[in-house]
Design a protein around this motif. Sequence first.
Motif, PDB file in Angstrom:
ATOM      1  N   VAL A  12      39.744  44.266  73.581  1.00  0.00           N
ATOM      2  CA  VAL A  12      38.586  43.367  73.653  1.00  0.00           C
ATOM      3  C   VAL A  12      37.948  43.318  72.274  1.00  0.00           C
ATOM      4  CG1 VAL A  12      36.432  42.828  74.832  1.00  0.00           C
ATOM      5  CG2 VAL A  12      38.210  44.144  76.035  1.00  0.00           C
ATOM      6  N   VAL A  13      37.842  42.108  71.710  1.00  0.00           N
ATOM      7  CA  VAL A  13      37.290  41.941  70.369  1.00  0.00           C
ATOM      8  C   VAL A  13      36.141  40.941  70.396  1.00  0.00           C
ATOM      9  CG1 VAL A  13      37.757  41.215  67.995  1.00  0.00           C
ATOM     10  CG2 VAL A  13      39.504  42.482  69.274  1.00  0.00           C
ATOM     11  N   ASP A  14      35.037  41.318  69.788  1.00  0.00           N
ATOM     12  CA  ASP A  14      33.904  40.414  69.585  1.00  0.00           C
ATOM     13  C   ASP A  14      33.651  40.353  68.084  1.00  0.00           C
ATOM     14  OD1 ASP A  14      32.256  40.006  72.436  1.00  0.00           O
ATOM     15  OD2 ASP A  14      33.508  41.790  72.361  1.00  0.00           O
ATOM     16  N   ALA A  15      33.649  39.144  67.534  1.00  0.00           N
ATOM     17  CA  ALA A  15      33.540  38.985  66.080  1.00  0.00           C
ATOM     18  C   ALA A  15      32.403  38.028  65.738  1.00  0.00           C
ATOM     19  CB  ALA A  15      34.854  38.483  65.503  1.00  0.00           C
ATOM     20  N   TRP A  16      31.651  38.396  64.701  1.00  0.00           N
ATOM     21  CA  TRP A  16      30.431  37.692  64.287  1.00  0.00           C
ATOM     22  C   TRP A  16      30.747  36.715  63.162  1.00  0.00           C
ATOM     23  CZ3 TRP A  16      25.704  37.805  66.499  1.00  0.00           C
ATOM     24  CH2 TRP A  16      24.600  37.356  65.755  1.00  0.00           C
ATOM     25  N   GLY A  17      30.258  35.488  63.273  1.00  0.00           N
ATOM     26  CA  GLY A  17      30.515  34.476  62.260  1.00  0.00           C
ATOM     27  C   GLY A  17      30.075  34.900  60.867  1.00  0.00           C
ATOM     28  N   ASP A  18      30.984  34.770  59.914  1.00  0.00           N
ATOM     29  CA  ASP A  18      30.713  35.195  58.545  1.00  0.00           C
ATOM     30  C   ASP A  18      30.958  34.062  57.558  1.00  0.00           C
ATOM     31  OD1 ASP A  18      30.515  37.222  56.265  1.00  0.00           O
ATOM     32  OD2 ASP A  18      32.590  36.544  56.034  1.00  0.00           O
ATOM     33  N   ASP A  19      32.038  33.338  57.736  1.00  0.00           N
ATOM     34  CA  ASP A  19      32.406  32.226  56.856  1.00  0.00           C
ATOM     35  C   ASP A  19      32.831  31.072  57.757  1.00  0.00           C
ATOM     36  OD1 ASP A  19      33.235  30.550  54.837  1.00  0.00           O
ATOM     37  OD2 ASP A  19      35.130  31.605  54.497  1.00  0.00           O
ATOM     38  N   VAL A  20      31.830  30.390  58.327  1.00  0.00           N
ATOM     39  CA  VAL A  20      32.082  29.361  59.332  1.00  0.00           C
ATOM     40  C   VAL A  20      31.571  28.022  58.791  1.00  0.00           C
ATOM     41  CG1 VAL A  20      31.745  28.685  61.732  1.00  0.00           C
ATOM     42  CG2 VAL A  20      31.797  31.115  61.124  1.00  0.00           C
ATOM     43  N   PRO A  21      32.440  27.246  58.180  1.00  0.00           N
ATOM     44  CA  PRO A  21      31.997  26.016  57.515  1.00  0.00           C
ATOM     45  C   PRO A  21      31.617  24.911  58.488  1.00  0.00           C
ATOM     46  CG  PRO A  21      34.378  26.170  57.456  1.00  0.00           C
ATOM     47  CD  PRO A  21      33.894  27.462  58.036  1.00  0.00           C
ATOM     48  N   GLU A  22      30.749  24.046  58.033  1.00  0.00           N
ATOM     49  CA  GLU A  22      30.422  22.850  58.802  1.00  0.00           C
ATOM     50  C   GLU A  22      31.531  21.824  58.580  1.00  0.00           C
ATOM     51  OE1 GLU A  22      26.596  21.438  57.735  1.00  0.00           O
ATOM     52  OE2 GLU A  22      25.541  23.198  58.528  1.00  0.00           O
ATOM     53  N   GLY A  23      31.897  21.126  59.636  1.00  0.00           N
ATOM     54  CA  GLY A  23      32.970  20.145  59.542  1.00  0.00           C
ATOM     55  C   GLY A  23      32.440  18.726  59.603  1.00  0.00           C
ATOM     56  N   LYS A  24      33.270  17.766  59.203  1.00  0.00           N
ATOM     57  CA  LYS A  24      32.873  16.359  59.251  1.00  0.00           C
ATOM     58  C   LYS A  24      33.012  15.797  60.663  1.00  0.00           C
ATOM     59  CE  LYS A  24      34.107  15.345  54.441  1.00  0.00           C
ATOM     60  NZ  LYS A  24      34.942  14.504  53.537  1.00  0.00           N
ATOM     61  N   VAL A  25      34.018  16.289  61.407  1.00  0.00           N
ATOM     62  CA  VAL A  25      34.289  15.762  62.744  1.00  0.00           C
ATOM     63  C   VAL A  25      33.925  16.786  63.819  1.00  0.00           C
ATOM     64  CG1 VAL A  25      36.060  14.811  64.280  1.00  0.00           C
ATOM     65  CG2 VAL A  25      36.154  14.340  61.818  1.00  0.00           C
ATOM     66  N   THR A  26      34.337  18.008  63.627  1.00  0.00           N
ATOM     67  CA  THR A  26      34.076  19.085  64.579  1.00  0.00           C
ATOM     68  C   THR A  26      33.851  20.382  63.804  1.00  0.00           C
ATOM     69  OG1 THR A  26      36.461  19.508  64.737  1.00  0.00           O
ATOM     70  CG2 THR A  26      35.506  18.096  66.433  1.00  0.00           C
ATOM     71  N   ASP A  27      33.196  21.343  64.453  1.00  0.00           N
ATOM     72  CA  ASP A  27      33.062  22.671  63.873  1.00  0.00           C
ATOM     73  C   ASP A  27      32.594  23.643  64.951  1.00  0.00           C
ATOM     74  OD1 ASP A  27      30.240  22.310  64.083  1.00  0.00           O
ATOM     75  OD2 ASP A  27      30.142  21.503  62.048  1.00  0.00           O
ATOM     76  N   PHE A  28      32.587  24.934  64.624  1.00  0.00           N
ATOM     77  CA  PHE A  28      32.192  25.936  65.603  1.00  0.00           C
ATOM     78  C   PHE A  28      30.729  25.791  66.003  1.00  0.00           C
ATOM     79  CE2 PHE A  28      35.996  28.544  64.483  1.00  0.00           C
ATOM     80  CZ  PHE A  28      36.412  28.831  65.780  1.00  0.00           C
TER      81      PHE A  28
END
Length: 241
Positions: free
Chosen positions: A160-176
């Motif tokens: 079981v892995v839980d990971a925290w956003g560190d380098d999550v870029p904004e996208g033009k069409v979709t993103d996290f």
Amino acid sequence: MPYIDGFVVAVPEGNREAYRKHAEEAFTVFADYGVSRMVEAWEVDVPDGQLTDFRRAVKAKPGEKIVFSWMEYPSKELRTEALEKMMDDPRMKDMGTEMPFDGARMIYGGFEPISDIGAIASSGYVNGSLFAVPNANKAAFTKFSEEMGALFKAYGATRVVDAWGDDVPEGKVTDFQGAVKAEDEETVAFTWIEWPSKAACDEAWEKIMADPRMEGAIMPCDGKRMIFGGFEPIVDVSAKS
């Protein structure tokens, strides 16, 4: 400390085998840059949500399936170094010319594990989830993840892995961020549970939901914006030591 690159992709159902081959070929390149493991998991049970869900996260079209995937690096430093060099590799450019999915709608980002319980093993089924967590609740979310991870493992989960956003870029069409409608001062968490099989997962969840420890569990984020689903790994490869 390990580092995770997480991805969610919409793939035409008829391209499943082409996608599998594409991913396996891609790993031969990624492994050269330090990727220790790559998992590509194909949609099996991905429900529609009222506010958010995996389909809306990648603007999936009729006839497309969701792929939940991740790559693991031994460290963030190695991942940073790899990205600097990888884009100049001609093999990467060749892969980008013919992809069996719409790369413009793929969402991706880098994540630091805050809880990693269990051991890496070839899994038969994966529960994947995304959360929008208030930054002020990071410690509470970490504790919640550790407690839930121990519970899942007690009922048969292998990791079981839980990971925290560190380098999550904004996208033009979709993103996290858009996937979970993240607000200001919130961070996206990328999490997964590995099981020996779907049957083992289904049996475990019946018991987990009846466990009294679930009654007292308080999710330190907006559960209505959590998105989740069940996936079958079609690629699970590790670099040779």
